[in-house]
Design a protein around this motif. Structure first.
Motif, PDB file in Angstrom:
ATOM      1  N   SER A  66      23.806  72.494 112.886  1.00 24.72           N
ATOM      2  CA  SER A  66      24.805  73.536 112.704  1.00 24.72           C
ATOM      3  C   SER A  66      25.174  73.394 111.107  1.00 24.72           C
ATOM      4  N   GLU A  67      25.407  74.455 110.546  1.00 23.66           N
ATOM      5  CA  GLU A  67      25.895  74.445 109.208  1.00 23.66           C
ATOM      6  C   GLU A  67      27.529  74.181 109.140  1.00 23.66           C
ATOM      7  N   PHE A  68      27.724  72.992 108.575  1.00 21.61           N
ATOM      8  CA  PHE A  68      28.905  72.243 108.289  1.00 21.61           C
ATOM      9  C   PHE A  68      29.926  72.847 107.115  1.00 21.61           C
ATOM     10  N   GLY A  69      31.131  72.929 107.286  1.00 20.41           N
ATOM     11  CA  GLY A  69      32.024  72.981 106.073  1.00 20.41           C
ATOM     12  C   GLY A  69      33.153  72.563 106.625  1.00 20.41           C
ATOM     13  N   GLY A  70      34.560  72.989 105.769  1.00 22.23           N
ATOM     14  CA  GLY A  70      35.540  72.433 106.139  1.00 22.23           C
ATOM     15  C   GLY A  70      36.208  71.642 104.787  1.00 22.23           C
ATOM     16  N   SER A  71      37.453  70.960 105.151  1.00 22.50           N
ATOM     17  CA  SER A  71      38.079  70.029 104.081  1.00 22.50           C
ATOM     18  C   SER A  71      38.518  68.918 104.747  1.00 22.50           C
ATOM     19  N   GLU A  72      39.146  68.146 103.847  1.00 18.63           N
ATOM     20  CA  GLU A  72      39.337  66.537 104.376  1.00 18.63           C
ATOM     21  C   GLU A  72      40.162  66.686 105.766  1.00 18.63           C
ATOM     22  N   ASP A  73      40.805  67.662 105.998  1.00 15.05           N
ATOM     23  CA  ASP A  73      41.621  67.797 107.346  1.00 15.05           C
ATOM     24  C   ASP A  73      40.990  68.715 108.559  1.00 15.05           C
ATOM     25  N   GLU A  74      39.855  69.339 108.088  1.00 16.70           N
ATOM     26  CA  GLU A  74      39.133  70.397 109.096  1.00 16.70           C
ATOM     27  C   GLU A  74      37.806  70.183 108.674  1.00 16.70           C
ATOM     28  N   LEU A  75      37.083  70.228 109.933  1.00 22.33           N
ATOM     29  CA  LEU A  75      35.729  70.606 110.091  1.00 22.33           C
ATOM     30  C   LEU A  75      35.307  71.604 110.605  1.00 22.33           C
ATOM     31  N   THR A  76      34.439  72.456 110.234  1.00 24.94           N
ATOM     32  CA  THR A  76      34.094  73.896 110.694  1.00 24.94           C
ATOM     33  C   THR A  76      32.563  73.866 111.030  1.00 24.94           C
ATOM     34  N   ALA A  77      31.946  74.222 112.006  1.00 25.30           N
ATOM     35  CA  ALA A  77      30.466  74.151 112.175  1.00 25.30           C
ATOM     36  C   ALA A  77      30.070  75.534 112.828  1.00 25.30           C
ATOM     37  N   TYR A  78      29.032  75.752 112.463  1.00 25.17           N
ATOM     38  CA  TYR A  78      28.163  77.423 113.015  1.00 25.17           C
ATOM     39  C   TYR A  78      26.950  76.889 113.455  1.00 25.17           C
ATOM     40  N   ASP A  79      26.552  77.083 114.606  1.00 20.60           N
ATOM     41  CA  ASP A  79      25.255  76.739 115.434  1.00 20.60           C
ATOM     42  C   ASP A  79      24.712  77.900 115.591  1.00 20.60           C
ATOM     43  N   ALA A  80      23.694  78.464 114.511  1.00 18.70           N
ATOM     44  CA  ALA A  80      23.034  79.926 114.705  1.00 18.70           C
ATOM     45  C   ALA A  80      22.266  79.892 116.105  1.00 18.70           C
ATOM     46  N   GLY A  81      21.957  79.113 116.697  1.00 24.68           N
ATOM     47  CA  GLY A  81      20.886  79.082 117.826  1.00 24.68           C
ATOM     48  C   GLY A  81      21.910  79.869 118.816  1.00 24.68           C
ATOM     49  N   SER A  82      23.135  79.124 119.207  1.00 29.69           N
ATOM     50  CA  SER A  82      24.022  79.514 120.033  1.00 29.69           C
ATOM     51  C   SER A  82      24.923  80.653 119.790  1.00 29.69           C
ATOM     52  N   GLY A  83      25.176  80.567 118.254  1.00 24.24           N
ATOM     53  CA  GLY A  83      25.927  81.638 117.805  1.00 24.24           C
ATOM     54  C   GLY A  83      27.466  81.132 118.064  1.00 24.24           C
ATOM     55  N   LEU A  84      27.712  79.976 118.325  1.00 24.70           N
ATOM     56  CA  LEU A  84      29.113  79.343 118.441  1.00 24.70           C
ATOM     57  C   LEU A  84      29.481  78.912 117.012  1.00 24.70           C
ATOM     58  N   SER A  85      30.797  78.906 116.799  1.00 26.74           N
ATOM     59  CA  SER A  85      31.550  78.286 115.922  1.00 26.74           C
ATOM     60  C   SER A  85      32.378  77.154 116.281  1.00 26.74           C
ATOM     61  N   TYR A  86      32.653  76.027 115.585  1.00 27.70           N
ATOM     62  CA  TYR A  86      33.479  75.018 116.225  1.00 27.70           C
ATOM     63  C   TYR A  86      34.373  74.727 115.097  1.00 27.70           C
ATOM     64  N   ALA A  87      35.742  74.594 115.290  1.00 23.47           N
ATOM     65  CA  ALA A  87      36.703  73.996 114.541  1.00 23.47           C
ATOM     66  C   ALA A  87      37.460  72.757 115.117  1.00 23.47           C
ATOM     67  N   VAL A  88      37.524  71.859 114.260  1.00 21.92           N
ATOM     68  CA  VAL A  88      38.114  70.644 114.453  1.00 21.92           C
ATOM     69  C   VAL A  88      39.326  70.536 113.342  1.00 21.92           C
ATOM     70  N   LYS A  89      40.470  70.664 113.692  1.00 19.17           N
ATOM     71  CA  LYS A  89      41.537  70.386 112.649  1.00 19.17           C
ATOM     72  C   LYS A  89      42.505  69.366 112.861  1.00 19.17           C
ATOM     73  N   ILE A  90      42.770  68.485 112.006  1.00 23.28           N
ATOM     74  CA  ILE A  90      43.653  67.274 112.260  1.00 23.28           C
ATOM     75  C   ILE A  90      45.145  67.860 112.111  1.00 23.28           C
ATOM     76  N   ILE A  91      45.895  67.454 113.253  1.00 20.48           N
ATOM     77  CA  ILE A  91      47.169  67.825 113.512  1.00 20.48           C
ATOM     78  C   ILE A  91      48.128  66.659 113.084  1.00 20.48           C
ATOM     79  N   ASP A  92      47.810  65.433 113.521  1.00 23.05           N
ATOM     80  CA  ASP A  92      48.231  64.180 113.310  1.00 23.05           C
ATOM     81  C   ASP A  92      47.391  63.303 112.798  1.00 23.05           C
ATOM     82  N   ARG A  93      47.724  62.312 111.956  1.00 18.09           N
ATOM     83  CA  ARG A  93      46.856  60.921 111.589  1.00 18.09           C
ATOM     84  C   ARG A  93      47.089  60.025 112.551  1.00 18.09           C
ATOM     85  N   GLY A  94      48.113  60.169 113.378  1.00 17.16           N
ATOM     86  CA  GLY A  94      48.405  58.786 114.173  1.00 17.16           C
ATOM     87  C   GLY A  94      48.953  57.731 113.519  1.00 17.16           C
TER      88      GLY A  94
END
Length: 93
Positions: free
Chosen positions: A65-93
């Protein structure tokens, strides 16, 4: 966007995140959910990065996948499936 670098994903371990997966048109595939990321590992064959919620449940994102984002968020796009993923930190625990 860059290809994934596993060491950069350790920042998500022990955090509460919001996860979303979208299709090619950008519509929600499933509702965004909040989960705690226990640890991040490569799958045994090296094709996916796994974000583990517990010892058996995980989100797998293809390493091609092609990855991007920031310190608190990861984005990824998988061209094979056409799916985009987003993982965003809400709380650092």
């Amino acid at each position: 966007m860059d290809h994934i670098k596993h060491k950069n994903l350790k920042r998500f371990e022990g955090t509460i995140v919001e996860l979303a997966i979208k299709d090619k048109e950008g519509s929600d595939q499933a509702p965004a959910i909040r989960k705690t990321i226990k640890y991040v590992l490569m799958c045994p064959d090296g094709t996916h990065v796994r974000f583990y919620f517990d010892k058996n449940k995980f989100l797998a994102v293809p390493v091609t996948s092609e990855f991007g984002g920031s310190e608190d968020e990861l984005t990824a796009y998988d061209a094979g499936s056409g799916l985009s993923y987003a993982v965003k930190i809400i709380d650092r625990g």
